[in-house]
Motif scaffolding. Structure first.
Motif, PDB file in Angstrom:
ATOM      1  N   ARG A  94       0.816  -1.215   0.000  1.00  0.00           N
ATOM      2  CA  ARG A  94       0.000   0.000   0.000  1.00  0.00           C
ATOM      3  C   ARG A  94       0.851   1.267   0.000  1.00  0.00           C
ATOM      4  N   ASN A  95       2.092   1.143   0.517  1.00  0.00           N
ATOM      5  CA  ASN A  95       2.973   2.305   0.539  1.00  0.00           C
ATOM      6  C   ASN A  95       3.311   2.808  -0.860  1.00  0.00           C
ATOM      7  N   LEU A  96       3.230   1.910  -1.837  1.00  0.00           N
ATOM      8  CA  LEU A  96       3.524   2.315  -3.218  1.00  0.00           C
ATOM      9  C   LEU A  96       2.536   3.363  -3.713  1.00  0.00           C
ATOM     10  N   GLY A  97       1.350   3.406  -3.101  1.00  0.00           N
ATOM     11  CA  GLY A  97       0.331   4.377  -3.504  1.00  0.00           C
ATOM     12  C   GLY A  97       0.229   5.568  -2.576  1.00  0.00           C
ATOM     13  N   ASP A  98       1.159   5.684  -1.612  1.00  0.00           N
ATOM     14  CA  ASP A  98       1.153   6.831  -0.714  1.00  0.00           C
ATOM     15  C   ASP A  98       1.473   8.118  -1.471  1.00  0.00           C
ATOM     16  N   LYS A  99       1.118   9.236  -0.877  1.00  0.00           N
ATOM     17  CA  LYS A  99       1.377  10.535  -1.500  1.00  0.00           C
ATOM     18  C   LYS A  99       2.862  10.699  -1.797  1.00  0.00           C
ATOM     19  N   HIS A 100       3.163  11.129  -3.014  1.00  0.00           N
ATOM     20  CA  HIS A 100       4.525  11.317  -3.521  1.00  0.00           C
ATOM     21  C   HIS A 100       5.255   9.985  -3.718  1.00  0.00           C
ATOM     22  N   GLY A 101       4.529   8.863  -3.649  1.00  0.00           N
ATOM     23  CA  GLY A 101       5.125   7.562  -3.884  1.00  0.00           C
ATOM     24  C   GLY A 101       5.146   7.202  -5.358  1.00  0.00           C
ATOM     25  N   PRO A 102       5.680   6.037  -5.688  1.00  0.00           N
ATOM     26  CA  PRO A 102       5.826   5.630  -7.095  1.00  0.00           C
ATOM     27  C   PRO A 102       4.519   5.592  -7.878  1.00  0.00           C
ATOM     28  N   PHE A 103       3.443   5.118  -7.249  1.00  0.00           N
ATOM     29  CA  PHE A 103       2.181   4.949  -7.971  1.00  0.00           C
ATOM     30  C   PHE A 103       1.047   5.754  -7.324  1.00  0.00           C
ATOM     31  N   TRP A 104       1.414   6.867  -6.722  1.00  0.00           N
ATOM     32  CA  TRP A 104       0.426   7.748  -6.098  1.00  0.00           C
ATOM     33  C   TRP A 104      -0.507   8.329  -7.149  1.00  0.00           C
ATOM     34  N   ASN A 105      -1.794   8.256  -6.857  1.00  0.00           N
ATOM     35  CA  ASN A 105      -2.810   8.828  -7.732  1.00  0.00           C
ATOM     36  C   ASN A 105      -3.776   9.618  -6.854  1.00  0.00           C
ATOM     37  N   PRO A 106      -3.887  10.950  -7.065  1.00  0.00           N
ATOM     38  CA  PRO A 106      -4.770  11.778  -6.235  1.00  0.00           C
ATOM     39  C   PRO A 106      -6.221  11.303  -6.230  1.00  0.00           C
ATOM     40  N   GLU A 107      -6.620  10.535  -7.234  1.00  0.00           N
ATOM     41  CA  GLU A 107      -7.998  10.047  -7.283  1.00  0.00           C
ATOM     42  C   GLU A 107      -8.252   8.981  -6.215  1.00  0.00           C
ATOM     43  N   TYR A 108      -7.172   8.444  -5.646  1.00  0.00           N
ATOM     44  CA  TYR A 108      -7.320   7.396  -4.627  1.00  0.00           C
ATOM     45  C   TYR A 108      -6.565   7.817  -3.366  1.00  0.00           C
ATOM     46  N   PRO A 109      -7.203   8.660  -2.531  1.00  0.00           N
ATOM     47  CA  PRO A 109      -6.557   9.105  -1.294  1.00  0.00           C
ATOM     48  C   PRO A 109      -6.145   7.928  -0.404  1.00  0.00           C
ATOM     49  N   ASN A 110      -6.957   6.875  -0.443  1.00  0.00           N
ATOM     50  CA  ASN A 110      -6.610   5.652   0.283  1.00  0.00           C
ATOM     51  C   ASN A 110      -5.851   4.740  -0.679  1.00  0.00           C
ATOM     52  N   PRO A 111      -4.558   4.531  -0.449  1.00  0.00           N
ATOM     53  CA  PRO A 111      -3.755   3.725  -1.386  1.00  0.00           C
ATOM     54  C   PRO A 111      -4.254   2.290  -1.536  1.00  0.00           C
ATOM     55  N   ASN A 112      -5.027   1.806  -0.558  1.00  0.00           N
ATOM     56  CA  ASN A 112      -5.559   0.445  -0.657  1.00  0.00           C
ATOM     57  C   ASN A 112      -6.601   0.327  -1.768  1.00  0.00           C
ATOM     58  N   ASP A 113      -7.122   1.468  -2.232  1.00  0.00           N
ATOM     59  CA  ASP A 113      -8.117   1.462  -3.308  1.00  0.00           C
ATOM     60  C   ASP A 113      -7.493   1.654  -4.678  1.00  0.00           C
ATOM     61  N   ASN A 114      -6.198   1.924  -4.702  1.00  0.00           N
ATOM     62  CA  ASN A 114      -5.500   2.186  -5.956  1.00  0.00           C
ATOM     63  C   ASN A 114      -5.415   0.889  -6.773  1.00  0.00           C
ATOM     64  N   PRO A 115      -6.032   0.855  -7.968  1.00  0.00           N
ATOM     65  CA  PRO A 115      -6.035  -0.387  -8.764  1.00  0.00           C
ATOM     66  C   PRO A 115      -4.643  -0.831  -9.203  1.00  0.00           C
ATOM     67  N   VAL A 116      -3.752   0.114  -9.456  1.00  0.00           N
ATOM     68  CA  VAL A 116      -2.390  -0.246  -9.858  1.00  0.00           C
ATOM     69  C   VAL A 116      -1.675  -0.942  -8.701  1.00  0.00           C
ATOM     70  N   VAL A 117      -1.830  -0.411  -7.509  1.00  0.00           N
ATOM     71  CA  VAL A 117      -1.205  -0.997  -6.335  1.00  0.00           C
ATOM     72  C   VAL A 117      -1.773  -2.391  -6.076  1.00  0.00           C
ATOM     73  N   LYS A 118      -3.071  -2.540  -6.243  1.00  0.00           N
ATOM     74  CA  LYS A 118      -3.702  -3.852  -6.067  1.00  0.00           C
ATOM     75  C   LYS A 118      -3.124  -4.869  -7.047  1.00  0.00           C
TER      76      LYS A 118
END
Length: 291
Positions: free
Chosen positions: A82-106
């Protein structure tokens, strides 16, 4: 009162001690100069300096290098998917404030298998990782890691950039700095020479002059040209891959660096304004009052 004779004796003793100390320094100086490692080269990273920020594209490439090259030996026990989707992380996407919802991270998590226990039978099994899981370790324990690598367990890379002087530049220089060992350097088949590795090669040097800078490292050169295929089309040279994975390790070592810098800049502005307001108030309150 102390006699002149006693003063002279005391002065002579002090002079002898100082002379001996200088002699020891002079003798040790060549040995000190002979050891040590080369100073790391600069990787020109975007996150350096008080206003630096991580390059998201570089972090994505660095994760790919870690996943396909480094992860076979090195763990990152402090990093979750989930850290991969954190703010300023490799796969951060502002559309998914919760990185657990980020489809790329999943999707990235699902590519890995992690050990688990069957809730019904209690037997060990392997399952697809989720965003809540840590990066899987390549070995079950440190003993197994050492046994598989000639007695030297590969270190965890979670905070390696903070554990080494000049962090990212050191990692970049080490990974891209493997060279042919100088003629006259005694070494075994399990040792690999790297001029950026800390050490003192004097006991193993049979060549002319001082021993070369650098030391022995158990890890052979891990990178080779074209070893990975970057999704953005960047050429995967050894130098490029070393920079990218060094940047990624710098991010895992300090993922909140960008936010910390932004907060610090805001605090500095506040302190400057506060100091100005305090001085103006002081001038107004004490105007015309003799000090």
């Amino acid at each position: 009162m102390i006699s002149n004779e006693k003063k002279t004796v005391s002065f002579r003793k002090t002079l002898v001690v100082l002379t001996a100390a200088l002699g020891l320094v002079a003798v040790a100086a060549p040995a000190m100069a002979a050891g040590g490692a080369k100073h790391p080269r600069s990787g020109g990273f975007s996150f350096e300096g008080p206003f630096g920020t991580y390059d998201q594209g570089q972090l994505q490439r660095g994760y790919k290098v870690y996943k396909e090259v480094c992860a076979s030996c090195h763990s990152m026990n402090l990093v979750h998917f989930r850290n991969l989707g954190d703010k300023h992380g490799p796969f951060w996407n502002p559309e998914y404030p919760n990185p657990n919802d980020n489809p790329v991270v999943k999707a990235l998590a699902k590519e890995s298998q992690v050990p688990d226990i069957d809730s019904e039978t209690g037997e060990a099994l392997m399952r697809d990782a989720t965003t809540a899981d840590k990066f899987p370790s390549p070995y079950p324990n440190a003993t197994a890691a050492a046994a598989a690598n000639g007695g030297a367990a590969p270190p965890d890379l979670s905070v390696m950039a903070k554990a080494r002087h000049d962090g990212a530049n050191y990692i970049y220089s080490l990974l891209s700095g493997y060279v042919t060992p100088p003629k006259g350097l005694k070494m075994t088949s399990a040792q690999h020479y790297n001029p950026y590795m800390a050490g003192d090669l004097t006991p193993f040097w049979e060549g002319e002059g001082h021993a070369p800078k650098g030391g022995f490292i158990a890890m052979p050169a891990p990178l080779r040209e074209g070893q990975v295929t970057y999704d953005d089309g960047t050429k995967a040279s050894v130098d490029q891959m070393a920079k990218d994975v060094a940047a990624f390790i710098a991010w895992t070592s300090e993922p909140k660096a960008t936010e910390r810098k932004q907060t610090g800049f805001g605090v500095l502005i506040f302190l400057v304004l506060f100091a100005g307001l305090t001085y103006a108030s002081y001038r107004r309150i004490w105007k015309g009052v003799a000090h």
